[in-house]
Enzyme design. Structure first.
Site, PDB file in Angstrom:
ATOM      1  N   CYS A  50       2.943  -5.934 -41.869  1.00  0.00           N
ATOM      2  CA  CYS A  50       2.082  -6.481 -40.804  1.00  0.00           C
ATOM      3  C   CYS A  50       2.969  -6.716 -39.600  1.00  0.00           C
ATOM      4  O   CYS A  50       3.387  -7.845 -39.332  1.00  0.00           O
ATOM      5  CB  CYS A  50       1.404  -7.763 -41.277  1.00  0.00           C
ATOM      6  N   ALA A  51       3.260  -5.654 -38.872  1.00  0.00           N
ATOM      7  CA  ALA A  51       4.447  -5.620 -38.023  1.00  0.00           C
ATOM      8  C   ALA A  51       4.257  -6.068 -36.578  1.00  0.00           C
ATOM      9  O   ALA A  51       5.236  -6.444 -35.935  1.00  0.00           O
ATOM     10  CB  ALA A  51       5.025  -4.202 -38.020  1.00  0.00           C
ATOM     11  N   ALA A  52       3.059  -5.997 -36.037  1.00  0.00           N
ATOM     12  CA  ALA A  52       2.882  -6.265 -34.600  1.00  0.00           C
ATOM     13  C   ALA A  52       3.316  -7.682 -34.234  1.00  0.00           C
ATOM     14  O   ALA A  52       3.141  -8.603 -35.030  1.00  0.00           O
ATOM     15  CB  ALA A  52       1.417  -6.048 -34.227  1.00  0.00           C
ATOM     16  N   PRO A  53       3.887  -7.854 -33.036  1.00  0.00           N
ATOM     17  CA  PRO A  53       4.136  -6.856 -31.979  1.00  0.00           C
ATOM     18  C   PRO A  53       5.450  -6.092 -32.120  1.00  0.00           C
ATOM     19  O   PRO A  53       5.815  -5.336 -31.236  1.00  0.00           O
ATOM     20  CB  PRO A  53       4.150  -7.714 -30.717  1.00  0.00           C
ATOM     21  N   GLY A  54       6.180  -6.327 -33.220  1.00  0.00           N
ATOM     22  CA  GLY A  54       7.366  -5.520 -33.470  1.00  0.00           C
ATOM     23  C   GLY A  54       8.688  -6.239 -33.312  1.00  0.00           C
ATOM     24  O   GLY A  54       9.744  -5.602 -33.349  1.00  0.00           O
ATOM     25  N   LYS A  56      10.219  -8.415 -35.397  1.00  0.00           N
ATOM     26  CA  LYS A  56      10.979  -8.307 -36.643  1.00  0.00           C
ATOM     27  C   LYS A  56      11.292  -6.846 -36.954  1.00  0.00           C
ATOM     28  O   LYS A  56      12.361  -6.518 -37.473  1.00  0.00           O
ATOM     29  CB  LYS A  56      10.212  -8.968 -37.791  1.00  0.00           C
ATOM     30  N   ASP A  74       0.229  -1.813 -38.779  1.00  0.00           N
ATOM     31  CA  ASP A  74      -0.715  -2.840 -38.342  1.00  0.00           C
ATOM     32  C   ASP A  74      -2.073  -2.154 -38.218  1.00  0.00           C
ATOM     33  O   ASP A  74      -2.133  -0.962 -37.887  1.00  0.00           O
ATOM     34  CB  ASP A  74      -0.305  -3.463 -37.013  1.00  0.00           C
ATOM     35  N   ASP A 131       5.240 -10.228 -43.580  1.00  0.00           N
ATOM     36  CA  ASP A 131       5.022 -11.366 -42.682  1.00  0.00           C
ATOM     37  C   ASP A 131       3.515 -11.471 -42.518  1.00  0.00           C
ATOM     38  O   ASP A 131       2.938 -10.904 -41.596  1.00  0.00           O
ATOM     39  CB  ASP A 131       5.735 -11.128 -41.349  1.00  0.00           C
ATOM     40  N   CYS A 181       3.728 -18.114 -40.623  1.00  0.00           N
ATOM     41  CA  CYS A 181       3.993 -19.104 -39.575  1.00  0.00           C
ATOM     42  C   CYS A 181       2.985 -20.235 -39.683  1.00  0.00           C
ATOM     43  O   CYS A 181       2.455 -20.717 -38.689  1.00  0.00           O
ATOM     44  CB  CYS A 181       3.980 -18.471 -38.186  1.00  0.00           C
TER      45      CYS A 181
END
Length: 277
Positions: A50-54, A56, A74, A131, A181
């Protein structure tokens, strides 16, 4: 009935926003810590589910010296576009971003085409970062929280679907890092307890660096397991009777320790998948 408007920053430091954008990517401290805990190595195949916005994603690629492959997913096209823009801006070539639902990223059977994107075969990745989408209650406080109770409680089953796919996509001996988070027990420690019970192949691992506190009690985890978890809790930071003058007179080590703890609420768990199926 009282509103507060901040007119001065808490810390006497300049803004780094849009400073050297092709060299720097600003992130909260726990977000930076996550990539180091996953500890990707050059030449490995990494999945950021779940990578956005990138942030990490690009950090992982940088830690690998841009050698290997970082697959970023994403399910929202505009967010995937942002990942690609950030990778291009930072001149990272090992990142491949795809618009895809992570819950459907596991291929049922081998495909005849040689398409490099999802879905992927089982045991395709050396390390996986999940994440996960979450209620976001660790973010800086807002005057209004618009989520309904139904929306807040919807994240736990979604996280479990993503986690199940992640375990199947991970190679034996591979590392899975789960992070959120948020500060809720149901999305953090309860998920770890569920994972250890559901997937006997998973074992909790120590985290390096370990800057935050240990896990919260209440999910049935042992004290040993709680010590392996990492929870950043902004409510644990105390600024009793501290003003600018007292901060200026503090020791540098104390200031660094205080700054490290004063961050968003965040949770991290690190697992390794044993070779025994």
């Amino acid at each position: 009935g009282m509103g507060i408007r901040m007119i001065e920053p808490v810390y006497l430091s300049p803004s780094f926003d849009n400073v050297l954008p092709s060299h720097l990517f600003l992130q909260n401290l726990p977000s930076v810590v996550v990539s180091h805990i996953l500890n990707p190595q050059p030449g490995e195949r990494i999945l950021d589910m779940c990578a956005a916005p990138g942030g990490k994603t690009t950090h992982l690629a940088a830690l690998m010296h841009d050698q290997g492959e970082v697959i970023a997913m994403d399910k929202i096209a505009s967010k995937v576009k942002k990942i690609k823009q950030n990778a291009e801006l930072l001149q990272l070539n090992c990142i491949k971003a795809f618009c895809y639902d992570g819950t459907k990223a596991l291929a049922v059977e081998k495909r005849e085409d040689e398409q490099e994107g999802p879905p992927f075969l089982p045991e395709s990745f050396d390390r996986i970062l999940l994440d996960a989408p979450c209620s976001g209650m660790g973010q800086r406080p807002n005057m209004v929280y618009s989520f309904t109770l139904k929306e807040v409680t919807s994240y736990q089953p979604l996280q479990r679907k993503l986690f199940t796919v992640a375990v199947k996509l991970l190679k034996p001996g591979g590392v899975l890092v789960y992070s959120t988070c948020t500060i809720t027990l149901s999305e953090n420690e309860e998920q770890v307890a569920w994972a250890l019970k559901t997937f006997p192949c998973l074992q909790l691992q120590p985290q390096e660096p370990h800057i935050g506190g240990e896990g919260m009690r209440g999910a049935g985890l042992s004290l040993e397991h709680l010590k392996l978890l990492q929870r950043f809790d902004p409510s644990a930071v105390t600024l009793q009777e501290m003003d600018i003058n007292s901060l200026q007179n503090s020791r540098e080590d104390d200031l660094i320790s205080l700054a490290n703890k004063d961050c968003i609420g965040f949770f991290i768990a690190k697992f390794v998948k044993s070779s025994n199926k």
